[in-house]
Design an enzyme around this catalytic site. Sequence first.
Site, mmCIF file in Angstrom:
data_model
loop_
_atom_site.group_PDB
_atom_site.id
_atom_site.type_symbol
_atom_site.label_atom_id
_atom_site.label_comp_id
_atom_site.label_asym_id
_atom_site.label_seq_id
_atom_site.Cartn_x
_atom_site.Cartn_y
_atom_site.Cartn_z
ATOM 1 N N GLU A 323 -29.318 50.740 -53.179
ATOM 2 C CA GLU A 323 -28.891 51.244 -51.864
ATOM 3 C C GLU A 323 -27.551 51.955 -51.948
ATOM 4 O OE1 GLU A 323 -28.904 48.417 -48.620
ATOM 5 O OE2 GLU A 323 -30.990 48.862 -48.180
ATOM 6 N N HIS A 344 -42.996 38.244 -72.492
ATOM 7 C CA HIS A 344 -44.459 38.176 -72.559
ATOM 8 C C HIS A 344 -45.114 39.060 -71.506
ATOM 9 C CE1 HIS A 344 -44.421 34.752 -75.409
ATOM 10 N NE2 HIS A 344 -43.197 34.657 -74.910
ATOM 11 N N LYS A 461 -37.382 53.107 -40.557
ATOM 12 C CA LYS A 461 -37.155 52.392 -39.282
ATOM 13 C C LYS A 461 -37.508 53.307 -38.112
ATOM 14 C CE LYS A 461 -33.163 49.693 -40.809
ATOM 15 N NZ LYS A 461 -31.727 49.568 -40.630
HETATM 16 O O1 PA5 Z 1 -26.617 46.729 -47.433
HETATM 17 C C1 PA5 Z 1 -26.948 46.892 -46.266
HETATM 18 O O2 PA5 Z 1 -26.160 47.303 -45.409
HETATM 19 C C2 PA5 Z 1 -28.357 46.559 -45.830
HETATM 20 O O3 PA5 Z 1 -29.122 46.084 -46.874
HETATM 21 C C3 PA5 Z 1 -28.310 45.530 -44.710
HETATM 22 O O4 PA5 Z 1 -27.700 44.365 -45.179
HETATM 23 C C4 PA5 Z 1 -29.719 45.184 -44.210
HETATM 24 O O5 PA5 Z 1 -30.367 46.354 -43.789
HETATM 25 C C5 PA5 Z 1 -29.651 44.189 -43.046
HETATM 26 O O6 PA5 Z 1 -28.876 44.697 -42.010
HETATM 27 P P1 PA5 Z 1 -28.328 43.789 -40.852
HETATM 28 O O7 PA5 Z 1 -27.390 42.808 -41.430
HETATM 29 O O8 PA5 Z 1 -27.643 44.732 -39.925
HETATM 30 O O9 PA5 Z 1 -29.512 43.114 -40.217
#
Ligand code: PA5
Length: 473
Positions: A323, A344, A461
Amino acid sequence: MPSPIQYDPSAALHCLKKRYLREIEKDLEEARQETLDDVPLLTSGKKIPKSKRPLDSGFIELPRNLLDEAATHGGDSLLGRIRTAAETIRGEVDRFVVLGIGGSYMGARALFEALCHPRHNELSRSERYHVPRIYFEGNNLDNDTLAGLLELLQNHCRDKSDVNQRWGLTVISKSGGTIETAVAFRLFREALEGYYGTDSDESRRFIIPVTGEIGKLRDLSNLAGYHHVFPVPDGVGGRYSIFTAVGLLPAAVMGLNLELLLQGAADMTERFRTAPIGENPVLDYVGLGHVFEEEYGLNIRLFSTWGARLEAVGLWYDQLLSESLGKDEQGATPITVVNTRDLHSRGQQHQEGRRDKLITNVIVQQPSWPPLRVPHTATERDRDQLNQYSSKTIPELLTAAIAGTNQAYADVRRPTADLLIPKLDEYALGQLLQMLMLATVVEGRLIGINPYGQPGVEAYKKNMVQILTAGEG
Ligand code: PA5
């Protein structure tokens, strides 16, 4: 004093031209400076260009700041308040559900798997030292895992006057609007209120939200009057939030030592700030990965853990790297490997497949339990011919497997480096997680990618909401 983790790239150095590493030293130094200058609490006076915002670099100084705050303000500090809430949970419930996804989930899971008993949930309450059984949900849209956990809670929690039959939850979402977590929260909240009563004291004490200062979950929490609501501070991104209440509240419920965890992280920041290249685990780790990717096209990073307890740390890191740097058609692809299990399954490909992988062995040097020895048996029962190893311990077998595998890779010039962890404890995990977060930001600086934010995740989303609302109105 607990020991530092070490990064040893020596095996990989045989597979590259050393001048490449020397050539990027200046860039690495600059990236270090830029990363540290980002820290909002430091006043370097330097302006950060718009292209490099948001500046969610609050995680860098957070461990030190939290420790200092705890030393000054004791029970009123964030750590003090987290500890108080966790004590209530440990003393009063026997099952604890952690709702969250992505950065609001994976860190707590990593700590649970690495530091709690491998069979934690199967132990009796006293064997668990009153730490509740821990369940993770709200990280998917999987009907059956949700239903299965709700069913388990219903079947095992019938008498709310018995601590063994009481349960609680934390809902963790920085934005407070992530659908997977929000839907799970509604389901589990209804179940919990159905058990204790909607307006009961238990319903307000056994639900602990962790969320940003604004958002739907914050509004809902204010309205519900929960006894404890913990913040996710601005300036700390989701996947960098393990050392906020996002990771610390579940860790405290698990009975982990928060000070040691934060001390490990703070010490890693200090090493990153002061140690020269060649002795700096963050810069050395980034440098090696960068050179192999740029000069040799190795764009797959294997986080090769030796032992099962670090698998969830690997999955946390998969998310962090993906990410953070998977943007503008750049960023290495992380893959978590658990050996010897995956020798394995994936071993063949790593030995003879495409030459696109850099392998980082993550090696725990000392087990937490006393070493088991291969049992000796009477000669007539030695049909499995294991008596030849009967003086050996399991850790000795593992060491032989690591050495044998590295030798096999080295023989065909496949690069490996070692990340050496003295022992799985809070101090080591604090160091390791902070090292990987810092390394991800430094690498982002090196390749011109803003490591914070995840604009690509919005696309699914948006489509999903459109599909769900199509035809309404
Ligand atoms: O790294 C990030 O920002 C994302 O992976 C969020 O943690 C994830 O989308 C969850 O978001 P939130 O904490 O707003 O529910």
